[in-house]
Write a protein that holds these residues in place. Structure first.
Motif, PDB file in Angstrom:
ATOM      1  N   TYR A 270       1.330  -1.284  -0.149  1.00  0.00           N
ATOM      2  CA  TYR A 270       0.442   0.323   0.114  1.00  0.00           C
ATOM      3  C   TYR A 270       0.658   1.402   0.196  1.00  0.00           C
ATOM      4  CZ  TYR A 270      -3.196   3.522   1.584  1.00  0.00           C
ATOM      5  OH  TYR A 270      -3.673   4.890   2.311  1.00  0.00           O
ATOM      6  N   LEU A 271       1.493   1.121   0.531  1.00  0.00           N
ATOM      7  CA  LEU A 271       2.862   2.067   0.507  1.00  0.00           C
ATOM      8  C   LEU A 271       3.654   2.226  -0.734  1.00  0.00           C
ATOM      9  CD1 LEU A 271       4.094   1.708   4.685  1.00  0.00           C
ATOM     10  CD2 LEU A 271       2.047   4.140   3.825  1.00  0.00           C
ATOM     11  N   PHE A 272       4.097   1.476  -0.758  1.00  0.00           N
ATOM     12  CA  PHE A 272       4.805   1.645  -2.156  1.00  0.00           C
ATOM     13  C   PHE A 272       3.636   2.222  -3.274  1.00  0.00           C
ATOM     14  CE2 PHE A 272       6.864  -0.108  -5.848  1.00  0.00           C
ATOM     15  CZ  PHE A 272       8.479   0.523  -5.792  1.00  0.00           C
ATOM     16  N   GLN A 273       2.895   1.408  -3.685  1.00  0.00           N
ATOM     17  CA  GLN A 273       1.453   2.457  -4.669  1.00  0.00           C
ATOM     18  C   GLN A 273       1.214   4.307  -3.953  1.00  0.00           C
ATOM     19  OE1 GLN A 273      -1.421  -0.414  -3.482  1.00  0.00           O
ATOM     20  NE2 GLN A 273      -0.598  -2.025  -4.423  1.00  0.00           N
ATOM     21  N   ASN A 274       2.010   4.140  -3.297  1.00  0.00           N
ATOM     22  CA  ASN A 274       1.553   6.429  -2.551  1.00  0.00           C
ATOM     23  C   ASN A 274       2.805   5.917  -2.719  1.00  0.00           C
ATOM     24  OD1 ASN A 274      -1.789   6.344  -1.681  1.00  0.00           O
ATOM     25  ND2 ASN A 274      -1.156   4.151  -1.424  1.00  0.00           N
ATOM     26  N   ASN A 275       3.690   5.274  -3.154  1.00  0.00           N
ATOM     27  CA  ASN A 275       4.801   6.482  -3.506  1.00  0.00           C
ATOM     28  C   ASN A 275       6.557   6.779  -2.541  1.00  0.00           C
ATOM     29  OD1 ASN A 275       4.872   7.244  -6.619  1.00  0.00           O
ATOM     30  ND2 ASN A 275       3.119   8.028  -5.902  1.00  0.00           N
ATOM     31  N   ILE A 276       5.961   5.788  -1.446  1.00  0.00           N
ATOM     32  CA  ILE A 276       6.495   5.520  -0.163  1.00  0.00           C
ATOM     33  C   ILE A 276       7.791   4.397   0.250  1.00  0.00           C
ATOM     34  CG2 ILE A 276       6.757   5.314   2.760  1.00  0.00           C
ATOM     35  CD1 ILE A 276       4.214   7.726   2.294  1.00  0.00           C
ATOM     36  N   VAL A 277       8.228   4.431   0.162  1.00  0.00           N
ATOM     37  CA  VAL A 277       9.538   3.617   0.414  1.00  0.00           C
ATOM     38  C   VAL A 277      10.322   3.679   1.961  1.00  0.00           C
ATOM     39  CG1 VAL A 277      11.873   1.941  -0.089  1.00  0.00           C
ATOM     40  CG2 VAL A 277      10.527   3.557  -1.856  1.00  0.00           C
ATOM     41  N   LEU A 278       9.324   2.330   2.112  1.00  0.00           N
ATOM     42  CA  LEU A 278      10.127   2.041   3.907  1.00  0.00           C
ATOM     43  C   LEU A 278      11.563   1.364   4.220  1.00  0.00           C
ATOM     44  CD1 LEU A 278       7.287  -0.228   5.346  1.00  0.00           C
ATOM     45  CD2 LEU A 278       7.353   2.861   5.429  1.00  0.00           C
ATOM     46  N   GLU A 279      12.377   2.777   5.315  1.00  0.00           N
ATOM     47  CA  GLU A 279      13.432   2.733   6.161  1.00  0.00           C
ATOM     48  C   GLU A 279      13.470   1.068   6.006  1.00  0.00           C
ATOM     49  OE1 GLU A 279      14.800   5.854   7.106  1.00  0.00           O
ATOM     50  OE2 GLU A 279      15.745   7.178   4.982  1.00  0.00           O
ATOM     51  N   HIS A 280      12.398   1.222   6.998  1.00  0.00           N
ATOM     52  CA  HIS A 280      11.785   0.076   8.463  1.00  0.00           C
ATOM     53  C   HIS A 280      10.734  -0.258   8.752  1.00  0.00           C
ATOM     54  CE1 HIS A 280      13.159  -1.511  12.288  1.00  0.00           C
ATOM     55  NE2 HIS A 280      11.705  -0.911  12.714  1.00  0.00           N
ATOM     56  N   LEU A 281      10.546  -1.614   8.701  1.00  0.00           N
ATOM     57  CA  LEU A 281       9.202  -2.443   8.722  1.00  0.00           C
ATOM     58  C   LEU A 281       9.376  -3.307  10.047  1.00  0.00           C
ATOM     59  CD1 LEU A 281       5.933  -3.388   8.091  1.00  0.00           C
ATOM     60  CD2 LEU A 281       6.496  -3.571   5.634  1.00  0.00           C
ATOM     61  N   VAL A 282       8.455  -3.055  10.979  1.00  0.00           N
ATOM     62  CA  VAL A 282       8.048  -4.595  11.940  1.00  0.00           C
ATOM     63  C   VAL A 282       7.076  -4.734  12.178  1.00  0.00           C
ATOM     64  CG1 VAL A 282       9.843  -5.409  13.944  1.00  0.00           C
ATOM     65  CG2 VAL A 282      11.479  -4.662  12.775  1.00  0.00           C
ATOM     66  N   LYS A 283       6.833  -5.766  12.099  1.00  0.00           N
ATOM     67  CA  LYS A 283       5.343  -6.164  12.732  1.00  0.00           C
ATOM     68  C   LYS A 283       5.714  -6.415  14.277  1.00  0.00           C
ATOM     69  CE  LYS A 283       1.105  -8.484  12.194  1.00  0.00           C
ATOM     70  NZ  LYS A 283      -0.194  -9.316  10.916  1.00  0.00           N
ATOM     71  N   ARG A 284       5.096  -6.235  14.988  1.00  0.00           N
ATOM     72  CA  ARG A 284       5.471  -6.676  17.137  1.00  0.00           C
ATOM     73  C   ARG A 284       3.792  -7.019  17.483  1.00  0.00           C
ATOM     74  NH1 ARG A 284       8.383  -1.284  19.486  1.00  0.00           N
ATOM     75  NH2 ARG A 284       7.647  -2.656  21.266  1.00  0.00           N
ATOM     76  N   LYS A 285       4.110  -7.718  18.690  1.00  0.00           N
ATOM     77  CA  LYS A 285       2.840  -8.137  19.306  1.00  0.00           C
ATOM     78  C   LYS A 285       3.276  -7.015  20.410  1.00  0.00           C
ATOM     79  CE  LYS A 285       2.428 -12.531  17.231  1.00  0.00           C
ATOM     80  NZ  LYS A 285       2.375 -14.345  17.827  1.00  0.00           N
ATOM     81  N   ASN A 286       2.067  -7.212  20.844  1.00  0.00           N
ATOM     82  CA  ASN A 286       1.307  -6.745  22.253  1.00  0.00           C
ATOM     83  C   ASN A 286       2.979  -7.837  23.114  1.00  0.00           C
ATOM     84  OD1 ASN A 286       0.952  -3.872  21.980  1.00  0.00           O
ATOM     85  ND2 ASN A 286      -2.138  -4.919  22.049  1.00  0.00           N
ATOM     86  N   SER A 287       2.604  -7.307  24.549  1.00  0.00           N
ATOM     87  CA  SER A 287       3.284  -7.984  25.219  1.00  0.00           C
ATOM     88  C   SER A 287       1.966  -8.564  26.111  1.00  0.00           C
ATOM     89  CB  SER A 287       4.451  -7.558  26.460  1.00  0.00           C
ATOM     90  OG  SER A 287       3.603  -6.971  26.957  1.00  0.00           O
ATOM     91  N   LEU A 288       1.547 -10.109  26.519  1.00  0.00           N
ATOM     92  CA  LEU A 288       0.960  -9.852  27.955  1.00  0.00           C
ATOM     93  C   LEU A 288       0.665  -8.807  28.558  1.00  0.00           C
ATOM     94  CD1 LEU A 288      -0.778 -12.216  28.425  1.00  0.00           C
ATOM     95  CD2 LEU A 288       0.599 -13.406  29.671  1.00  0.00           C
ATOM     96  N   GLU A 289       1.983  -8.713  28.972  1.00  0.00           N
ATOM     97  CA  GLU A 289       1.403  -7.343  29.927  1.00  0.00           C
ATOM     98  C   GLU A 289       0.543  -6.313  29.578  1.00  0.00           C
ATOM     99  OE1 GLU A 289       4.264  -4.679  33.309  1.00  0.00           O
ATOM    100  OE2 GLU A 289       4.960  -5.363  31.619  1.00  0.00           O
TER     101      GLU A 289
END
Length: 299
Positions: A270-289
């Motif tokens: 989606y971002l690439f189609q909108n002319n944005i090239v990411l320098e950093h992309l990480v998918k994270r999960k919330n901790s149980l806390e």
């Protein structure tokens, strides 16, 4: 999957002011490790006390092993530690467990086996009074396992232990679970539940806020950590995405919280189609806390 324990709309009132357990319902299935998670006063110990017949329920119902056997007989298949370990101080670990065997009608042959399981075989001839708190707790677990129960119930098993003692108990729980014993433990320690449990029931002030797998609880509200050369442009483009719930800036990165589960590749495309090239992309999960705090703060 066989159901070992079913709890339906369980309630416990101690007086007109204290409603300790409020309409709690859940099931325990064979072969899993369940955690009842909640702060002190959330109803964890009361719930365990009811199903073990040491606390009278006010209303609701529970049944062991699909209701095929009476509670009294079912409890013979249950091992439980719901209080501080209580053995004769001047008797050895081996003598104390042999006494438990006599009471339970179990063969002495199990004593060395269970002492070995909890790492106390070399100390079996030492008197109980010489044991550290962690060793006493491990001996209590060995005692609860003497009749090879189908389910082991533990109430705050690491309470008061030092870090080494906590790790030893957690490792033992994992070994017991790997051998096929179903485990139900109550804890106020998020880290404990996250590390040893497959399923969790979250209680707060007697009310159940969540039940399900730990994995699914952690998967809820996963988010992305993004970085691009122009953070304001990145933020502007994502603000127009219909599936984005909210955006937060943190330490030069943009935290992106989708409304529902989203693949990293989908967001990147989606971002690439909108002319944005990411320098950093990480998918994270919330901790149980984080998940626990979100649950309890919203209720």
């Amino acid at each position: 999957m066989e159901t070992i324990l079913t709890i339906r709309k369980l309630n416990k009132r101690f007086n007109k002011y204290v409603h300790a357990v409020k309409d709690v319902s859940f099931e325990i299935h064979r072969g899993n490790v369940y955690g009842i998670l909640g702060p002190n006063g959330s109803g964890k110990s009361t719930t365990l006390g009811i199903v073990l017949n040491v606390v009278n329920k006010t209303s609701g119902d529970f049944e062991w092993f699909g209701g095929k056997v009476a509670t009294h007989d079912a409890l013979k298949k249950v091992g439980a530690i719901i209080e501080r370990p209580n053995f004769y101080p001047y008797m050895t670990a081996k003598e104390n467990l042999e006494l438990v065997c006599k009471i339970k009608g179990t063969s002495f042959e199990k004593v060395d086996e269970k002492l070995d399981l909890v790492g106390l075989l070399e100390r079996k001839n030492d008197k109980f009074r010489t044991y550290s708190l962690g060793m006493k707790q491990r001996l209590a677990i060995a005692s609860a396992l003497l009749n090879d129960p189908e389910i082991l119930i533990l109430d705050e098993p690491t309470n008061g232990l030092d870090p080494q003692g906590i790790r030893q108990i957690r490792d033992i729980i994992k070994v017991i679970a790997s051998q096929g014993t179903t485990i139900l433990l109550a804890s106020h320690l998020l880290d404990e539940v996250e590390k040893v449990c497959s399923h969790v029931v979250v209680l707060r002030k007697g009310e159940m806020l969540y039940q399900g797998t730990v994995h699914n609880m952690l998967d809820q509200n996963s988010f992305f950590e993004l970085q691009a050369s122009d953070l304001s442009q990145l933020k502007s483009v994502l603000s127009n995405h219909a599936e984005i719930d909210r955006l937060e800036e943190q330490d030069g990165k943009l935290l992106v919280y989708p409304k529902k589960e989203m693949a990293a590749s989908e967001l990147n495309a989606y971002l690439f189609q909108n002319n944005i090239v990411l320098e950093h992309l990480v998918k994270r999960k919330n901790s149980l806390e984080e998940q626990f705090l979100e649950l309890t703060n919203n209720n």
